[in-house]
Write an enzyme that holds these catalytic residues in place. Structure first.
Site, short mmCIF file in Angstrom:
data_model
loop_
_atom_site.label_atom_id
_atom_site.label_comp_id
_atom_site.label_asym_id
_atom_site.label_seq_id
_atom_site.Cartn_x
_atom_site.Cartn_y
_atom_site.Cartn_z
N CYS A 17 31.81 20.33 82.06
CA CYS A 17 32.96 20.29 82.15
C CYS A 17 33.80 21.76 82.48
O CYS A 17 33.63 21.93 83.53
CB CYS A 17 33.50 19.54 80.71
SG CYS A 17 35.28 18.98 80.97
N GLU A 71 26.17 14.84 77.65
CA GLU A 71 25.58 14.98 76.12
C GLU A 71 26.17 13.65 75.30
O GLU A 71 25.43 13.34 74.21
CB GLU A 71 26.34 16.27 75.38
CG GLU A 71 27.97 16.08 75.00
CD GLU A 71 28.53 16.76 76.18
OE1 GLU A 71 29.82 17.26 75.98
OE2 GLU A 71 28.09 16.74 77.29
N HIS A 86 30.58 14.79 80.95
CA HIS A 86 29.98 15.05 79.59
C HIS A 86 28.74 14.09 79.27
O HIS A 86 28.60 13.28 78.70
CB HIS A 86 30.73 14.90 78.64
CG HIS A 86 31.96 15.72 78.49
ND1 HIS A 86 31.75 17.06 77.80
CD2 HIS A 86 33.24 15.71 78.86
CE1 HIS A 86 33.04 17.66 77.90
NE2 HIS A 86 33.95 16.84 78.61
#
Length: 533
Positions: A381, A509, A507
């Site tokens: 990001c 994650e 993202h």
């Protein structure tokens, strides 16, 4: 009819109700049951999207674009439950819904009150996660018993238990059993008072989970059970785990808590199968090597601010059978001391997301060091945006290149506000949020890591790579290897000829698990291993 488990907390906050709920969900799934999980947060914000990370920690984004509490990340990492915007309700969201209905005349002239209108809305929210095929719905109540703001939620679940019948509802209470070093004693009185407060509200816990740093002897568990009106086998010890949060389910297995839940709720679960989880833990216990990864961020002193990042790096290590040592690097330290000194000895560098100007120049300098030294780099990001700014300044020669978020008057706006965000004034829930498709370039590192041509990843941003500069970047080997299906939005950038220089606007994650590492985190750790020599 689905069965329901409600998890409450007492004595102090931050005991780990989210982890406990996730671990329970994981064990029930291991017995062949389908679960759903949600959290109720008593604060008045409609969602945590506008809250400072210092107060709230990470904002976790769901597939359908909700900005939610970080505990939902635990739910997804531990279980296969479908996590959506219905998995997180705040007081603000509940009241917002009730007030909207009142303005539309849905209450037919009634005086709108906490009971029954707010509590009915909360009970309806509980039902929102009971999807077809769900055997057990787990609902975590944020905060601590006795908090004023949590009372409507506790009253609602009290009513829910009465209406559904006690054979269909299980109340689990998580408390702290402190150890006083001065006297060498474990003290049970705080737990007794917490359960007493809960019973005054009208909720009688069926299971008591005791967080403790010292083992609870049998006589202590018997005492807690006696004073809290529970048999000793319903008093579960949750001692601090030695090395990983992923041990928590095994703590419960040793005390047969899943057997207790299945028996108490009359569930038709099969035998427990946690072989895959055990294999993952074996890797954590006996890694074949270590790798040192630096995370350069703005809120680096706060573990919860980058919770999913830290966990995903661990997952990447598990995929390679190695332990990941995390070095937290404050962006301001890079500015003050220099990147070479601060990043010395690392095998890889990750720059995560964030907002605001503070720390930007330190992140840019850290990325410059990674690019020029061949240190594997992963940007996420804002990390991708900083990588773009760094390359523009130091390779393309655009000295004052910047993002219009930080310098609205920059002559080289290599990162700019998305067209869809132009004119947006309201802050909450208005960014580009949730899952979007990304098409991957043939032969790119991203394509090789994923092993397919298209992926769906989650986003949370307002600014994007400026397409006016795309050709100038590509000419110098900085290519856009992941694009939106229409080719207009840059989702992934990478640098040719570098051991690993990959950055994403999304993202990744949020889609990594300990038993299934995200491909980009696995690829990054693999590249970092190559630096160990």
């Amino acid at each position: 009819m689905a069965k329901h488990i409600f998890v409450t907390g007492g004595v102090v906050s931050s005991l780990g109700k989210g982890l406990t709920s996730a671990a329970i969900g994981m064990l029930l799934e291991a017995r062949g049951l389908k679960v759903s999980i949600q959290k109720f947060d008593p604060y008045i914000n409609v969602d945590p999207g506008t809250m400072n990370p210092y107060q709230h920690g990470e904002v976790y984004v769901t597939e359908d674009g909700a900005e939610t509490d970080l505990d939902l990340g635990h739910y997804e990492r531990f279980t296969d439950a479908e996590i959506t915007r219905d998995s997180n309700f705040t007081t603000g969201r509940i009241y917002n819904s009730v007030i909207s209905k009142e303005r539309q005349g849905e209450y037919l002239g009634q005086t709108v009150q906490v009971v029954p209108h707010i509590t009915n809305e909360i009970k309806a929210a509980v039902q929102r996660v009971v999807r077809p095929g769900v055997d057990v719905a787990i609902t975590e109540i944020g905060g601590t018993v006795g908090d004023i703001e949590g009372l409507p939620f506790l009253e609602a679940i009290r009513q829910f238990g009465l209406e559904r019948g006690r054979e269909n509802v299980l109340f689990i209470h998580l408390t702290l059993v402190p150890y006083l070093r001065a006297s060498g004693e474990i003290k049970t009185k705080p737990t007794q008072h917490s359960v007493g407060t809960l019973r005054q509200i009208g909720i009688v816990p069926d299971v008591l989970i005791c967080r403790t740093e010292r083992p609870l002897e049998d006589h202590v568990r018997a005492k807690i059970g006696l004073f809290c009106n529970l048999s000793a086998d319903c008093v579960i010890e949750e001692k601090d785990v030695d090395f990983s949060i992923y041990e928590v389910p095994l703590v419960f297995v040793q005390q047969k808590m899943d057997d207790l839940i299945v028996r108490r709720l009359g569930l038709q679960g099969g035998p427990r199968n946690i072989e895959r989880w055990d294999r993952m833990l074996d890797v954590l216990r006996r890694p074949k090597a270590t790798v040192d990864i630096g995370i350069c961020g703005k809120y680096i002193e706060l573990n919860d601010a980058y919770k999913s990042i830290f966990e995903s790096l661990t997952h990447g290590g598990i995929a390679h059978g190695v332990k990941v040592n995390l070095r937290k690097v404050a962006a301001d330290d890079v500015t003050n001391r220099g990147a070479a000194e601060v990043l010395k000895g690392l095998h890889g560098l990750l720059v995560p997301g964030g907002f605001g100007m503070r720390g930007i120049e330190g992140k840019v300098e850290a990325i410059r060091h990674a690019r020029t030294s061949g240190l594997p780099f992963f940007g996420i990001c804002l990390g991708m945006q900083c990588a773009t700014i760094e390359f523009a300044r130091n390779v393309l020669g655009l000295k004052d290149a910047n993002s219009t978020e930080f310098d609205p008057n920059t002559p080289y706006a290599v990162i700019d506000l998305m067209e869809s965000q132009s004119g947006v004034k309201q802050k909450g829930g208005t960014m580009r949020l949730g899952a979007y498709e990304c098409r991957l370039s043939s032969g790119s590192r991203a394509r090789n890591a994923y092993g397919r041509d298209a992926v769906v990843e989650r986003h949370r941003h307002r600014f994007e790579f400026n397409n006016e500069f795309r050709e100038r970047f590509a000419a110098k080997g900085f290519r856009c290897s992941g694009l939106s299906p229409d080719g207009r939005l840059v989702e992934i950038v990478e640098l040719d000829g570098h051991p690993w220089f990959v950055a994403t606007q999304f993202h990744p994650e949020f889609k990594s698990k300990p038993t299934a590492a995200h491909p980009l985190f696995s690829g990054f750790i693999g590249a970092a291993l190559g630096q160990r020599g």
